[in-house]
Design a protein around this motif. Structure first.
Motif, short mmCIF file in Angstrom:
data_model
loop_
_atom_site.label_atom_id
_atom_site.label_comp_id
_atom_site.label_asym_id
_atom_site.label_seq_id
_atom_site.Cartn_x
_atom_site.Cartn_y
_atom_site.Cartn_z
N LEU A 106 0.84 -1.20 0.00
CA LEU A 106 0.00 0.00 0.00
C LEU A 106 0.87 1.25 0.00
CD1 LEU A 106 -2.82 -0.86 2.59
CD2 LEU A 106 -2.83 -1.19 0.12
N ALA A 107 1.89 1.25 0.84
CA ALA A 107 2.78 2.41 0.92
C ALA A 107 3.56 2.60 -0.37
CB ALA A 107 3.73 2.24 2.10
N ASP A 108 3.95 1.50 -1.00
CA ASP A 108 4.74 1.59 -2.23
C ASP A 108 3.92 2.20 -3.36
OD1 ASP A 108 7.33 0.99 -3.38
OD2 ASP A 108 6.34 -0.53 -4.60
N VAL A 109 2.66 1.79 -3.47
CA VAL A 109 1.78 2.37 -4.49
C VAL A 109 1.52 3.85 -4.19
CG1 VAL A 109 -0.56 2.32 -5.42
CG2 VAL A 109 0.71 0.19 -5.15
N ALA A 110 1.27 4.17 -2.93
CA ALA A 110 1.02 5.56 -2.55
C ALA A 110 2.23 6.45 -2.85
CB ALA A 110 0.67 5.64 -1.07
N ALA A 111 3.42 5.86 -2.84
CA ALA A 111 4.64 6.61 -3.16
C ALA A 111 4.86 6.74 -4.66
CB ALA A 111 5.84 5.95 -2.51
N GLY A 112 3.99 6.11 -5.45
CA GLY A 112 4.11 6.20 -6.91
C GLY A 112 5.14 5.26 -7.50
N ASN A 113 5.51 4.23 -6.76
CA ASN A 113 6.54 3.29 -7.24
C ASN A 113 5.90 2.14 -8.02
OD1 ASN A 113 8.56 4.79 -5.94
ND2 ASN A 113 8.18 3.72 -4.01
N PHE A 114 5.46 2.44 -9.22
CA PHE A 114 4.82 1.42 -10.04
C PHE A 114 5.86 0.63 -10.82
CE2 PHE A 114 1.55 4.64 -9.42
CZ PHE A 114 0.54 3.85 -8.90
N ARG A 115 5.61 -0.64 -11.01
CA ARG A 115 6.52 -1.51 -11.73
C ARG A 115 6.34 -1.32 -13.24
NH1 ARG A 115 4.73 -6.23 -7.50
NH2 ARG A 115 5.77 -5.29 -5.70
N PRO A 116 7.32 -1.74 -14.03
CA PRO A 116 7.21 -1.56 -15.49
C PRO A 116 5.92 -2.18 -16.04
CG PRO A 116 9.43 -2.21 -14.90
CD PRO A 116 8.63 -2.32 -13.64
N ASN A 117 5.19 -1.39 -16.78
CA ASN A 117 3.95 -1.82 -17.45
C ASN A 117 2.82 -2.19 -16.48
OD1 ASN A 117 5.15 -1.61 -20.07
ND2 ASN A 117 6.13 -3.60 -19.73
N GLU A 118 2.98 -1.93 -15.18
CA GLU A 118 1.95 -2.32 -14.21
C GLU A 118 0.64 -1.59 -14.45
OE1 GLU A 118 1.92 -3.33 -9.49
OE2 GLU A 118 2.95 -1.48 -10.09
N VAL A 119 0.71 -0.29 -14.68
CA VAL A 119 -0.50 0.48 -14.91
C VAL A 119 -1.13 0.11 -16.25
CG1 VAL A 119 -1.43 2.81 -15.21
CG2 VAL A 119 0.32 2.39 -13.47
N THR A 120 -0.31 -0.10 -17.26
CA THR A 120 -0.82 -0.50 -18.57
C THR A 120 -1.55 -1.85 -18.49
OG1 THR A 120 0.96 0.67 -19.71
CG2 THR A 120 -0.19 -1.05 -20.95
N ARG A 121 -0.97 -2.81 -17.78
CA ARG A 121 -1.61 -4.11 -17.62
C ARG A 121 -2.95 -3.98 -16.90
NH1 ARG A 121 3.39 -5.98 -15.92
NH2 ARG A 121 2.57 -6.18 -13.80
N ALA A 122 -2.99 -3.15 -15.88
CA ALA A 122 -4.23 -2.95 -15.14
C ALA A 122 -5.31 -2.34 -16.04
CB ALA A 122 -3.99 -2.07 -13.93
N LYS A 123 -4.92 -1.38 -16.86
CA LYS A 123 -5.88 -0.77 -17.78
C LYS A 123 -6.40 -1.79 -18.79
CE LYS A 123 -4.21 4.03 -17.66
NZ LYS A 123 -3.67 5.16 -18.44
N GLU A 124 -5.52 -2.58 -19.35
CA GLU A 124 -5.95 -3.58 -20.34
C GLU A 124 -6.85 -4.62 -19.70
OE1 GLU A 124 -5.45 -3.36 -23.62
OE2 GLU A 124 -4.57 -1.42 -23.10
N ASN A 125 -6.53 -5.02 -18.47
CA ASN A 125 -7.35 -5.99 -17.76
C ASN A 125 -8.75 -5.44 -17.51
OD1 ASN A 125 -8.38 -6.90 -14.85
ND2 ASN A 125 -7.18 -8.58 -15.68
N LEU A 126 -8.82 -4.20 -17.03
CA LEU A 126 -10.12 -3.60 -16.73
C LEU A 126 -10.93 -3.38 -17.99
CD1 LEU A 126 -12.01 -2.41 -14.62
CD2 LEU A 126 -10.75 -0.25 -14.80
N LYS A 127 -10.31 -2.88 -19.04
CA LYS A 127 -11.02 -2.66 -20.31
C LYS A 127 -11.52 -3.99 -20.87
CE LYS A 127 -7.70 -0.43 -22.35
NZ LYS A 127 -6.94 0.29 -23.40
N GLY A 128 -10.70 -5.02 -20.81
CA GLY A 128 -11.10 -6.32 -21.32
C GLY A 128 -12.30 -6.89 -20.58
N ARG A 129 -12.31 -6.75 -19.26
CA ARG A 129 -13.44 -7.26 -18.48
C ARG A 129 -14.72 -6.51 -18.81
NH1 ARG A 129 -12.54 -6.68 -12.67
NH2 ARG A 129 -10.71 -5.39 -13.06
#
Length: 214
Positions: A106-129
């Motif tokens: 939780l703290a890592d995400v709040a600090a903006g420390n996203f992993r490579p392509n993590e946000v893109t994967r989440a967007k594709e997953n949500l759009k696909g669903r």
């Protein structure tokens, strides 16, 4: 429309002693309303934290360490407020470690420390669903009925996709800092020993831990 967060109640703690093999723990906080534009960011945040098999909690707690079979996050929106949080069911020897890992993520995400392509994967997953759900007549009718009953705007699929794409990593980090700040988190649990539960939840919100005996 972006509504201000409804004043959050003071974080609370609930525990039910029961002779179970595992501890069942929910950690959560008030969220945002269904009309808040940040709801698209909230859905992506949920997907990144624990809403899919590639999410952080699932990977770090279940896949990498084998500490729990069931671990996931959740997010709901209502008229004036909402709910965000996560659940984990684990054996007593893993309880504290699971909550410590969850707090760190939780703290890592709040600090903006996203992993490579993590946000893109989440967007594709949500759009696909969302797109796949439109293939069901029942889902389409449920969507129409929910919009009518709750008096909320019925967005086209193209508009929803555009709103998801418009979310930036900084938006996710800011929302995590607002919604999932440790001082906002409440906890509830079921398990055999309350003392072990109290020691574990201190990892997510130190204020929930009982004061040390003098």
């Amino acid at each position: 429309m972006r509504r201000p967060l409804v004043s959050a109640p003071h974080p609370s703690l609930r525990y039910q002693r029961k002779d179970t093999e595992q501890y069942h723990v929910c950690v959560g906080a008030p969220g945002i309303s269904r009309s808040d534009r940040r709801r698209f960011a909230a859905s992506l945040l949920d997907s990144i934290l624990g809403g899919s098999a590639s999410s952080r909690l699932f990977q770090e707690i279940r896949e990498k360490r084998g500490m729990a079979y069931a671990v996931y996050s959740f997010a709901s929106q209502y008229t004036d407020t909402g709910l965000v949080g996560f659940y984990v069911g684990t054996r007593e020897e893993n309880l504290a470690a699971c909550l410590e890992i969850a707090a760190a993520e939780l703290a890592d995400v709040a600090a903006g420390n996203f992993r490579p392509n993590e946000v893109t994967r989440a967007k594709e997953n949500l759009k696909g669903r969302i797109i796949l759900s439109m293939e069901s007549t029942g889902n389409r009718m449920s969507r129409l009925g929910k919009s009518l009953i709750t008096d909320t705007e019925l967005l086209s699929v193209d508009r929803i996709i555009a709103e998801i794409e418009a979310v930036e990593p900084d938006d996710l980090a800011e929302l995590a800092r607002v919604l999932l700040a440790s001082e906002r988190l409440s906890a509830s649990g079921i398990g055999p020993e309350e003392e072990r539960f109290l020691e574990a939840v201190a990892h997510v919100n130190a204020a929930l831990a009982p004061p040390a005996a003098a």
